[in-house]
Design a protein around this motif. Structure first.
Motif, PDB file in Angstrom:
ATOM      1  N   ARG A  44      61.386  -5.073  73.436  1.00 15.15           N
ATOM      2  CA  ARG A  44      61.696  -6.306  74.273  1.00 15.15           C
ATOM      3  C   ARG A  44      62.797  -6.135  75.271  1.00 15.15           C
ATOM      4  O   ARG A  44      62.513  -6.593  76.397  1.00 15.15           O
ATOM      5  CB  ARG A  44      62.345  -7.259  73.331  1.00 15.15           C
ATOM      6  CG  ARG A  44      62.734  -8.713  73.873  1.00 15.15           C
ATOM      7  CD  ARG A  44      63.256  -9.674  72.849  1.00 15.15           C
ATOM      8  NE  ARG A  44      64.081  -9.542  72.022  1.00 15.15           N
ATOM      9  CZ  ARG A  44      64.431 -10.218  70.892  1.00 15.15           C
ATOM     10  NH1 ARG A  44      63.969 -11.522  70.729  1.00 15.15           N
ATOM     11  NH2 ARG A  44      65.332  -9.748  70.059  1.00 15.15           N
ATOM     12  N   MET A  57      54.949  -5.132  76.174  1.00 13.66           N
ATOM     13  CA  MET A  57      54.691  -6.201  75.261  1.00 13.66           C
ATOM     14  C   MET A  57      53.216  -5.647  74.622  1.00 13.66           C
ATOM     15  O   MET A  57      53.008  -6.000  73.337  1.00 13.66           O
ATOM     16  CB  MET A  57      54.378  -7.188  76.162  1.00 13.66           C
ATOM     17  CG  MET A  57      55.703  -7.804  76.609  1.00 13.66           C
ATOM     18  SD  MET A  57      57.128  -7.782  75.584  1.00 13.66           S
ATOM     19  CE  MET A  57      56.446  -9.015  74.556  1.00 13.66           C
ATOM     20  N   ALA A  61      52.521  -5.796  70.537  1.00 12.77           N
ATOM     21  CA  ALA A  61      51.530  -6.399  70.142  1.00 12.77           C
ATOM     22  C   ALA A  61      50.858  -5.554  69.034  1.00 12.77           C
ATOM     23  O   ALA A  61      50.366  -5.871  68.059  1.00 12.77           O
ATOM     24  CB  ALA A  61      50.548  -6.908  71.156  1.00 12.77           C
ATOM     25  N   LEU A  86      52.612 -13.604  66.793  1.00 10.46           N
ATOM     26  CA  LEU A  86      53.248 -13.004  67.963  1.00 10.46           C
ATOM     27  C   LEU A  86      52.230 -11.915  68.500  1.00 10.46           C
ATOM     28  O   LEU A  86      51.894 -11.853  69.845  1.00 10.46           O
ATOM     29  CB  LEU A  86      54.218 -11.788  67.372  1.00 10.46           C
ATOM     30  CG  LEU A  86      54.836 -10.960  68.344  1.00 10.46           C
ATOM     31  CD1 LEU A  86      55.439 -11.823  69.513  1.00 10.46           C
ATOM     32  CD2 LEU A  86      56.013 -10.120  67.807  1.00 10.46           C
ATOM     33  N   SER A  89      49.724 -14.089  70.976  1.00  9.28           N
ATOM     34  CA  SER A  89      50.525 -14.512  71.936  1.00  9.28           C
ATOM     35  C   SER A  89      50.782 -13.817  73.120  1.00  9.28           C
ATOM     36  O   SER A  89      50.706 -14.069  74.344  1.00  9.28           O
ATOM     37  CB  SER A  89      51.791 -15.263  71.754  1.00  9.28           C
ATOM     38  OG  SER A  89      52.792 -13.780  71.701  1.00  9.28           O
ATOM     39  N   ILE A  90      50.701 -12.208  72.840  1.00 15.46           N
ATOM     40  CA  ILE A  90      50.407 -11.031  73.601  1.00 15.46           C
ATOM     41  C   ILE A  90      49.256 -10.886  74.029  1.00 15.46           C
ATOM     42  O   ILE A  90      48.787 -10.951  75.332  1.00 15.46           O
ATOM     43  CB  ILE A  90      51.298  -9.965  73.372  1.00 15.46           C
ATOM     44  CG1 ILE A  90      52.712 -10.252  72.991  1.00 15.46           C
ATOM     45  CG2 ILE A  90      50.898  -8.821  73.922  1.00 15.46           C
ATOM     46  CD1 ILE A  90      53.465  -9.593  72.017  1.00 15.46           C
ATOM     47  N   PHE A  97      52.364 -12.127  81.454  1.00 16.40           N
ATOM     48  CA  PHE A  97      53.745 -11.479  81.388  1.00 16.40           C
ATOM     49  C   PHE A  97      54.262 -11.076  82.819  1.00 16.40           C
ATOM     50  O   PHE A  97      55.147 -10.680  82.779  1.00 16.40           O
ATOM     51  CB  PHE A  97      53.520 -10.404  80.449  1.00 16.40           C
ATOM     52  CG  PHE A  97      53.554 -10.552  79.229  1.00 16.40           C
ATOM     53  CD1 PHE A  97      54.393 -11.018  78.445  1.00 16.40           C
ATOM     54  CD2 PHE A  97      52.087 -10.371  78.783  1.00 16.40           C
ATOM     55  CE1 PHE A  97      54.276 -11.379  77.159  1.00 16.40           C
ATOM     56  CE2 PHE A  97      51.972 -10.907  77.164  1.00 16.40           C
ATOM     57  CZ  PHE A  97      52.924 -11.284  76.603  1.00 16.40           C
ATOM     58  N   LEU A 103      57.543 -15.005  78.779  1.00 11.69           N
ATOM     59  CA  LEU A 103      58.412 -14.210  77.801  1.00 11.69           C
ATOM     60  C   LEU A 103      59.497 -14.864  77.125  1.00 11.69           C
ATOM     61  O   LEU A 103      59.535 -14.994  75.699  1.00 11.69           O
ATOM     62  CB  LEU A 103      58.819 -12.956  78.394  1.00 11.69           C
ATOM     63  CG  LEU A 103      57.902 -11.773  78.769  1.00 11.69           C
ATOM     64  CD1 LEU A 103      58.624 -10.743  79.341  1.00 11.69           C
ATOM     65  CD2 LEU A 103      57.433 -11.382  77.293  1.00 11.69           C
ATOM     66  N   VAL A 107      56.751 -15.817  73.864  1.00  8.89           N
ATOM     67  CA  VAL A 107      57.139 -14.773  73.174  1.00  8.89           C
ATOM     68  C   VAL A 107      58.114 -14.484  72.167  1.00  8.89           C
ATOM     69  O   VAL A 107      58.415 -13.932  71.072  1.00  8.89           O
ATOM     70  CB  VAL A 107      56.604 -13.415  74.030  1.00  8.89           C
ATOM     71  CG1 VAL A 107      56.539 -12.107  73.303  1.00  8.89           C
ATOM     72  CG2 VAL A 107      55.256 -13.649  74.472  1.00  8.89           C
ATOM     73  N   ASP A 108      59.461 -14.721  73.137  1.00 13.73           N
ATOM     74  CA  ASP A 108      60.614 -14.339  72.401  1.00 13.73           C
ATOM     75  C   ASP A 108      60.944 -15.194  71.327  1.00 13.73           C
ATOM     76  O   ASP A 108      61.463 -14.613  70.157  1.00 13.73           O
ATOM     77  CB  ASP A 108      62.013 -14.677  73.586  1.00 13.73           C
ATOM     78  CG  ASP A 108      62.000 -13.438  74.177  1.00 13.73           C
ATOM     79  OD1 ASP A 108      61.706 -12.172  74.080  1.00 13.73           O
ATOM     80  OD2 ASP A 108      62.832 -13.332  75.321  1.00 13.73           O
TER      81      ASP A 108
END
Length: 124
Positions: A44, A57, A61, A86, A89-90, A97, A103, A107-108
């Protein structure tokens, strides 16, 4: 751990036997949690400063995908579900991205929720 459904009277004996067989794998899963938490946090941070956050990322994933499959199989249902969300989402939105806002907004929060859940498993 989720309950298995049996149609004969052997439910508790079979569940106990299955739990005994899975316990070493469950213990190993818990042992690897700290390593996975550290990897998530490192990737991250790298994604936040990288010119190509997609590369970092994808690593997040990959770890999430493994946790999703193994976690659910071993009875860590919520951990598996969060990791799956998660991962999706990636992997379902790799082009997003390039936008740091994705992000931060999407994602965060998913990653943070998963990290909290994983840390809770250390207390079990």
């Amino acid at each position: 751990m989720s309950r298995l459904h049996f149609y004969d009277g052997a439910a508790s004996a079979a569940e106990s036997e299955l739990a005994a067989v899975l316990e070493p794998a469950r213990a190993l899963f818990r042992e690897l949690i700290i390593e996975r938490i550290m990897a998530f946090e490192a990737y991250r941070r790298l994604a936040e400063t990288s010119e190509s956050p997609q590369l970092e990322m994808v690593k997040v994933a990959d770890i999430a995908h493994k946790i999703a499959g193994v976690g659910a199989t071993l009875g860590f249902t919520r951990t598996g579900q969060l990791a799956s969300a998660l991962d999706r989402s990636i992997t379902e939105n790799p082009a997003k991205f390039a936008d740091p806002e994705y992000l931060r907004r999407v994602v965060d929060p998913l990653l943070e929720t998963l990290l909290v859940e994983m840390e809770a498993l250390l207390d079990d």
